[in-house]
Design a protein around this motif. Structure first.
Motif, PDB file in Angstrom:
ATOM      1  N   GLY A  96      54.187   8.599  28.580  1.00  0.00           N
ATOM      2  CA  GLY A  96      55.202   8.503  27.538  1.00  0.00           C
ATOM      3  C   GLY A  96      55.341   9.738  26.670  1.00  0.00           C
ATOM      4  N   ARG A  97      54.439  10.696  26.801  1.00  0.00           N
ATOM      5  CA  ARG A  97      54.543  11.935  26.029  1.00  0.00           C
ATOM      6  C   ARG A  97      55.573  12.889  26.630  1.00  0.00           C
ATOM      7  N   THR A  98      55.886  12.674  27.915  1.00  0.00           N
ATOM      8  CA  THR A  98      56.859  13.528  28.595  1.00  0.00           C
ATOM      9  C   THR A  98      58.087  12.748  29.035  1.00  0.00           C
ATOM     10  N   GLY A 214      46.606  12.994  25.582  1.00  0.00           N
ATOM     11  CA  GLY A 214      47.333  13.880  24.673  1.00  0.00           C
ATOM     12  C   GLY A 214      46.983  15.340  24.758  1.00  0.00           C
ATOM     13  N   MET A 215      46.088  15.712  25.688  1.00  0.00           N
ATOM     14  CA  MET A 215      45.775  17.134  25.861  1.00  0.00           C
ATOM     15  C   MET A 215      46.895  17.811  26.649  1.00  0.00           C
ATOM     16  N   LYS A 216      47.468  18.851  26.065  1.00  0.00           N
ATOM     17  CA  LYS A 216      48.601  19.549  26.682  1.00  0.00           C
ATOM     18  C   LYS A 216      48.074  20.640  27.608  1.00  0.00           C
ATOM     19  N   ILE A 244      37.499  25.576  23.536  1.00  0.00           N
ATOM     20  CA  ILE A 244      38.814  25.655  24.175  1.00  0.00           C
ATOM     21  C   ILE A 244      39.446  24.279  24.286  1.00  0.00           C
ATOM     22  N   PHE A 245      38.630  23.253  24.553  1.00  0.00           N
ATOM     23  CA  PHE A 245      39.183  21.901  24.637  1.00  0.00           C
ATOM     24  C   PHE A 245      39.833  21.490  23.320  1.00  0.00           C
ATOM     25  N   SER A 246      39.325  21.992  22.218  1.00  0.00           N
ATOM     26  CA  SER A 246      39.931  21.646  20.929  1.00  0.00           C
ATOM     27  C   SER A 246      41.319  22.264  20.770  1.00  0.00           C
ATOM     28  N   THR A 247      41.615  23.304  21.562  1.00  0.00           N
ATOM     29  CA  THR A 247      42.935  23.946  21.489  1.00  0.00           C
ATOM     30  C   THR A 247      43.925  23.366  22.495  1.00  0.00           C
ATOM     31  N   VAL A 248      43.411  22.567  23.457  1.00  0.00           N
ATOM     32  CA  VAL A 248      44.271  22.042  24.529  1.00  0.00           C
ATOM     33  C   VAL A 248      45.312  21.080  23.974  1.00  0.00           C
ATOM     34  N   PHE A 249      44.979  20.352  22.919  1.00  0.00           N
ATOM     35  CA  PHE A 249      45.925  19.392  22.341  1.00  0.00           C
ATOM     36  C   PHE A 249      47.197  20.089  21.856  1.00  0.00           C
ATOM     37  N   PHE A 250      47.112  21.377  21.594  1.00  0.00           N
ATOM     38  CA  PHE A 250      48.266  22.133  21.106  1.00  0.00           C
ATOM     39  C   PHE A 250      48.803  23.106  22.157  1.00  0.00           C
ATOM     40  N   GLY A 251      48.223  23.078  23.370  1.00  0.00           N
ATOM     41  CA  GLY A 251      48.668  23.959  24.439  1.00  0.00           C
ATOM     42  C   GLY A 251      48.342  25.420  24.198  1.00  0.00           C
ATOM     43  N   LYS A 252      47.298  25.702  23.367  1.00  0.00           N
ATOM     44  CA  LYS A 252      46.957  27.086  23.010  1.00  0.00           C
ATOM     45  C   LYS A 252      45.840  27.675  23.871  1.00  0.00           C
TER      46      LYS A 252
END
Length: 312
Positions: A96-98, A214-216, A244-252
């Protein structure tokens, strides 16, 4: 539209599916059929049965989590007269996020009475020998697959879902595997060369951006562009993987040199160690040493019921 079937997984989200369906069914303003799933894989059987028996236009609405949606799409793939709608009721709900999903009964009633057009969506395929595994969201091997396997076989998931904290299960096992996971190597085969990657944490091939609640992980993925994206995470210290996993939620995460992404119509890989695999978050296999695995795209494989408020 006269043919409308709801396939309901009452156990999705630790009972959330049952609660949501009870709320929705009283507000539905059109005739429908409802079937309750009884076991894993049952939604595929139900969806395929209705798709095969119906000669007219058919709307099948999933009430459940990503697993239920996956099963239904697998069941209706190839049936051009079938559209799939979704009422998200799981714990992760990456679909549902996409993709367009029904968020209110008003949207659903309006869709049915207005007869909106559907969108054709791709399906990725993971081929292992003579077996093919359809992929709606993503599939892969390594760290993320081991975490997903541990989460799905954990008693913590049910306990935390009771308090609406199911996503914490993923974080718990992510940290656990961070200290115990054995990295692996694989070779990527392209048309003109072979590239071997060592010290690999995971490979994931995506048809849409999100996984793990929710990880992008794959920001550029689009489910209808006839392409799939591969993400490789390798040569990374354990402490840095957690960061790095903490940045995945924002696609960074893609800015780091230890994260590599490709975009293509297909990939062939040879994995040189035994590692866990997953398809849409569900266990697929434990790889055989030096065995080949093929990822490909099945274009325009199924029809998504799209309401006007959301693009895809």
């Amino acid at each position: 539209m006269n043919n409308i079937v709801f396939i309901v997984n009452e156990h999705a989200g630790n009972g959330r599916g049952k609660k949501i369906w009870k709320k929705w069914k009283d507000a539905i303003a059109f005739p429908y059929t409802c079937v309750i799933t009884e076991r894993s894989g049952h939604a595929t059987v139900i969806a395929r049965s209705y798709a095969a028996l119906s000669k007219d236009e058919l709307l099948i609405v999933a009430v459940g989590g990503d697993g239920t949606v996956h099963e239904i799409i697998v069941g209706v793939t190839g049936y051009n007269h079938v559209r799939v709608g979704v009422i998200s009721a799981g714990s992760g709900n990456d679909f549902g996020r996409t993709f367009s999903v029904f968020q209110t009964t008003e949207q659903l009633n309006k869709y049915v009475h207005s007869n909106y057009e559907s969108l054709k969506m791709d399906l990725a395929l993971l081929t292992i020998g003579h077996d093919s595994y359809p992929v709606v969201n993503n599939a892969g091997f390594g760290f993320d697959a081991k975490v997903a396997y541990s989460v799905n076989h954990s008693t913590w998931k049910k306990r935390l879902n009771t308090f609406g904290l199911g996503k914490l299960t993923y974080i718990i096992y992510l940290i656990k595997e961070l200290f115990t996971f054995q990295r692996f190597s694989f070779t990527l085969h392209t048309e003109d060369k072979m590239v071997t990657y060592d010290d690999v944490w995971f490979i994931v091939v995506c048809n849409q951006p999100y996984f793990g609640g929710g990880m992008k992980i794959s920001p550029l993925s689009k489910p209808n562009d006839q392409l799939i994206e591969m993400t490789i995470v390798y040569k990374l210290a354990r402490w840095k993987l957690l960061f790095i996993f903490s940045t995945v939620f924002f696609g960074k995460h893609t800015k780091y040199k230890e994260v590599i992404q490709f975009q293509a119509k297909n990939y062939t890989i040879s994995i040189h160690d035994k590692v866990y695999g997953h398809v849409d978050g569900e266990f697929s296999c434990i790889t055989e040493e030096n065995h080949s695995y093929l990822f490909s795209v099945s274009p325009k494989a199924w029809n998504l019921a799209k309401h006007i408020e959301k693009g895809v």
